[in-house]
Design a protein around this motif. Structure first.
Motif, PDB file in Angstrom:
ATOM      1  N   MET A   1     -11.049  -5.286  -1.236  1.00 53.74           N
ATOM      2  CA  MET A   1     -10.382  -4.247  -2.024  1.00 53.74           C
ATOM      3  C   MET A   1     -11.474  -3.440  -2.723  1.00 53.74           C
ATOM      4  SD  MET A   1      -7.585  -4.546  -5.082  1.00 53.74           S
ATOM      5  CE  MET A   1      -6.986  -3.081  -5.927  1.00 53.74           C
TER       6      MET A   1
ATOM      7  N   CYS B   1      -5.755  -1.701   2.278  1.00 53.77           N
ATOM      8  CA  CYS B   1      -6.973  -2.435   2.614  1.00 53.77           C
ATOM      9  C   CYS B   1      -6.806  -3.121   3.964  1.00 53.77           C
ATOM     10  CB  CYS B   1      -7.280  -3.462   1.536  1.00 53.77           C
ATOM     11  SG  CYS B   1      -7.523  -2.755  -0.096  1.00 53.77           S
TER      12      CYS B   1
ATOM     13  N   ARG C   1      -9.306   1.386   2.965  1.00 55.00           N
ATOM     14  CA  ARG C   1     -10.549   0.639   2.870  1.00 55.00           C
ATOM     15  C   ARG C   1     -10.584  -0.385   3.997  1.00 55.00           C
ATOM     16  NH1 ARG C   1      -8.860  -0.150  -3.178  1.00 55.00           N
ATOM     17  NH2 ARG C   1      -6.983   0.678  -2.213  1.00 55.00           N
TER      18      ARG C   1
ATOM     19  N   CYS D   1       0.845  -1.199   0.000  1.00 58.49           N
ATOM     20  CA  CYS D   1       0.000   0.000   0.000  1.00 58.49           C
ATOM     21  C   CYS D   1       0.880   1.249   0.000  1.00 58.49           C
ATOM     22  CB  CYS D   1      -0.961   0.003   1.184  1.00 58.49           C
ATOM     23  SG  CYS D   1      -0.216   0.291   2.802  1.00 58.49           S
TER      24      CYS D   1
END
Length: 578
Positions: free
Chosen positions: A454, A485, A471, A399
């Protein structure tokens, strides 16, 4: 040293050897199929549990590969019998193959218990198939060896190397942003998966076959052989030969799958940049083997084992084909030896240390050194807080670094259809700082914990160039996915976990280094919301789904059925044969 079995000690002899009416029935029915007593008498009967089907691209070569296994069994003096297992085609089974992982595990266990077999070669590879086959074989307790399907070849489009899954998400966002044409998209579809085999990124399939090897259940370096490579049928034949010897040696999963073996798998998972799904499956596998393994073991490993496999999506360039030719898993393990229990037994009859002795790495950019990792800590991080008292997981190596510490307002969706409609609404009130939340998508709520974690970046943000945002979900995500995520929130919202109490606009705070995830709402307010909460309607009223929702464990417990788990330290045995 374990004494080798004599022919009369074979489990199959309990069916075929007795001079009585039942023995007559067993032998005569074998002869009905064209076999003679010389085929089975005094020989180990090896089940080849094949998860091939016409609609499973990951296993499409198994229809031919099973013949290689049979050849190996016959060469070693065994009697091969092919048996079918449920085929869990990741791309086609809805709502998720995770709903059926435990069904395949039960299928395997009962097939092996109820038939006259002495050992088994497990043919699998597609995501849930690996843990399912090993769960069932562990509970059956017979000598077992795992045959990985192998990754497919690299994808290709306009001279670019494509990685399954990872590049699908990437180019889908580009199509939504209007930067590639419809014809480009069709050409990506045609080029991203161009051979049989599993995903060639470090997704769940590649992760779980590698972890099967790290636990000791495959031949050395078997987990990353590309499916079309000539090494693969040779490995398959060797699985057949080795299965016969394992029967004579009585080398059962119980002798291999120790707590140390599972700790080895966790260590390897961190170094590989593994799929987040590894946590759920490994915990389930360990508990079936009677070993107490949990989230704390992953967290300890994540702090000390760096990511050294430069394979997408954690890596920026390479795929599983590159990983195999760079030295494969034994090459990677040779570089993290100090973190491994080298005396752990494997299906070879040798220890892990013996298996990796002399292993080499041929490309230092594909398999890095500990001193030059692609990510300084392990692939996964376990977070806890008032939003996830029993834990949740993030893959920080995949990420954007700016999201490793973040506070933003929640944008909450109670179900997948409403989320999907909202993210395509160009008038959606959302910024890149929002925390998108999808709930009621866990083990019971999904049902089956689908790979919905996702969440798509809202289209209006995609058009602005946004490609990552935080998320949060009680669902899973594909191992080929990437981004900030936060997944597997436990307990799940569907059963009243704290995620059920979040409201749009609430502030959510994430700190990966501190391993925390919290909702910035007072305990008094949360108590008031909890008193107002009502459970969602039942997902199933009959059949397997009804059983699933009543017996499935939560994510931090491995999502096994409560009635299939083995008490920690208890022996795994088989019932009497009638």
């Amino acid at each position: 040293m374990t004494t080798r079995k004599a022919p009369g000690d074979l489990r199959s002899a309990r069916w075929f050897a007795p001079d009585d009416l039942r023995g007559f029935g067993h032998r005569s029915r074998m002869m009905q199929m064209g076999y003679a007593p010389q085929d089975w008498a005094g020989k180990p009967v090896i089940a080849i549990l094949n998860t091939w089907s016409d609609i499973n691209p990951c296993h499409s070569h198994f229809k031919q590969r099973v013949d290689d296994v049979k050849r190996g069994v016959l060469q070693a003096g065994g009697f091969p019998v092919e048996m079918p297992g449920i085929s869990l085609a990741e791309n086609f089974v809805k709502p998720t193959t995770m709903l059926y992982r435990n069904l395949l595990a039960m299928d395997v266990e009962e097939l092996l218990r109820s038939h006259p077999v002495d050992g088994v070669v497990l043919m699998g590879g597609c995501d849930k198939t690996t843990p399912a086959l090993l769960l069932g074989a562990t509970s059956a307790g017979l000598p077992a060896i795992y045959l990985p399907a192998g990754p497919m070849l690299r994808g290709n489009w306009k001279g670019k190397v494509l990685g399954s899954g990872s590049d699908a998400w990437k180019f889908w966002d580009e199509r939504r942003a209007g930067t590639i044409s419809d014809q480009d998209w069709v050409n990506v579809e045609a080029g991203i998966a161009r051979s049989h085999g599993t995903c060639m990124t470090m997704g769940t399939a590649a992760t779980m076959t590698a972890l099967a090897e790290a636990v000791g259940m495959t031949l050395p370096n078997a987990s990353s052989i590309p499916a079309p490579d000539a090494n693969h049928p040779r490995m398959s034949a060797e699985c057949g030969r080795r299965a016969v010897e394992m029967v004579w040696e009585d080398l059962t999963p119980a002798r291999i799958q120790t707590r140390e073996a599972f700790l080895n798998a966790i260590t390897v998972a961190m170094a590989m940049g593994c799929s987040t799904n590894a946590i759920i499956h490994l915990i389930a596998m360990a508990r079936r083997a009677g070993q107490d393994v949990g989230l704390d073991d992953f967290e300890r490993a994540s702090r000390i084992v760096p990511v050294i496999a430069n394979v997408r999506p954690s890596g920026d360039r390479y795929l599983m084909e590159d990983f195999f030719y760079a030295g494969g898993l034994i090459g990677l393990m040779s570089r993290i030896r100090e973190h491994l229990h080298l005396d752990a037994m494997t299906v070879t009859g040798r220890t892990l240390g013996e298996n990796i002795e002399g292993a080499e790495v041929y490309n230092d950019d594909v398999i890095r050194t500990i001193e030059n990792p692609i990510y300084a800590e392990g692939a996964l991080a376990v977070l806890k807080g008032n939003l996830a008292p029993d834990g949740c997981v993030i893959k920080p190596s995949a990420c954007e670094p700016r999201f490793l510490r973040h506070t933003g307002p929640a944008l909450v969706f109670d179900d997948y259809p409403s989320m999907k409609a909202a993210v395509d609404d160009e008038d959606l009130d959302v910024t890149a700082d929002h925390v998108l939340i999808l709930r009621n998508a866990g083990p019971q709520g999904g049902p089956g914990m689908p790979e919905w974690g996702m969440l798509p970046i809202p289209k209006k943000l995609v058009r602005q160039g946004v490609r990552d945002m935080v998320r949060l979900s009680d669902a899973r995500m594909s191992g080929t996915s990437y981004g900030a995520c936060i997944l597997h929130v436990s307990p799940e919202a569907y059963i009243g976990g704290p995620l059920a109490l979040v409201r749009t606009g609430d502030l959510v705070s994430l700190d990966v280094n501190a391993r925390t995830i919290n909702l910035d709402v007072s305990e008094e307010e949360l108590a008031r919301r909890r008193a107002e909460w009502t459970p969602p309607p039942a997902r199933f009223e009959r059949g397997y789904g009804w059983m699933f929702t009543r017996h499935i464990r939560q994510a931090h417990e491995g999502c096994d059925f409560d009635f299939l788990e083995t008490d920690f330290g208890a022996p795994v045995g088989e019932p009497a044969i009638f």
